[in-house]
Design an enzyme around this catalytic site. Structure first.
Site: not given
Length: 181
Positions: A23, A47-48, A59, A71, A118, A130, A141, A166
């Site tokens: 399956r 938080q997701d 990234r 995370k 990361h 995440y 940040d 970035d």
């Protein structure tokens, strides 16, 4: 599900055992009991989030100042080359980097403790999920360029896309000096 240590102090891999048959497959991607046994507080993850990236996209490298951000990271679709760098000045593994393949075949989840940088490169078109332990505060940040000459991260593919943010990130040397003062 088994738990494996990485080269960075406190960073863990959660490795499930997918059950496959005619399956398709079924696998657990998170188990609060296993996480707690590994020393994590499952209730702390509040938080997701999910990102979708085209093949070749990078990234990162991102982190948080203050108390940092923990995370749980997994790839729900496709495959990514995931990299973490220890940016905790008091850590025995400060400056160490390690990488892991996250994909939709093994369903491995990477635990990134607070204080690490990361980032990842999408090896295919990919969705990355995440589970994060705090709300985002842009004033905290941190970022280091993906091609920093001191880090020399061996990205496996040519870079096809990267954000302006970035591209404008500072160097590892600048962040290292700032963190040590």
């Amino acid at each position: 599900m088994r738990v494996e240590r990485t080269a960075i102090d406190g960073a863990l891999l959660f490795v499930p055992t997918p059950h496959r048959d005619e399956r398709g497959l079924f696998t657990r991607t998170f188990d609060a009991h296993v996480a707690a046994k590994a020393g994590l507080d499952p209730a702390a993850f509040i938080q997701d989030s999910q990102s979708r990236s085209r093949r070749g996209t990078i990234r990162g490298m991102h982190g948080r100042s203050g108390r940092g951000e923990a995370k749980l990271v997994r790839c729900a679709r496709g495959a990514v080359y995931d990299v973490i760098v220890d940016a905790r000045p008091d850590s025995p593994t400060f400056g160490v980097q390690t990488s892991v393949l996250l994909d939709d075949e093994t369903f491995v989840t990477l635990y990134v403790p607070p204080g690490l940088l990361h980032g990842f490169q999408a090896l295919t078109d990919a969705d990355v999920c995440y589970r994060i332990d705090r709300e985002h505060d842009p004033s905290e940040d941190l970022s280091v360029r993906y091609d920093d000459p001191d880090l020399r991260i061996p990205w496996p593919q040519p870079v096809s896309l990267i954000s302006e943010r970035d591209l404008a990130a500072g160097s590892w040397a600048q962040l290292r000096d700032r963190l040590r003062t």
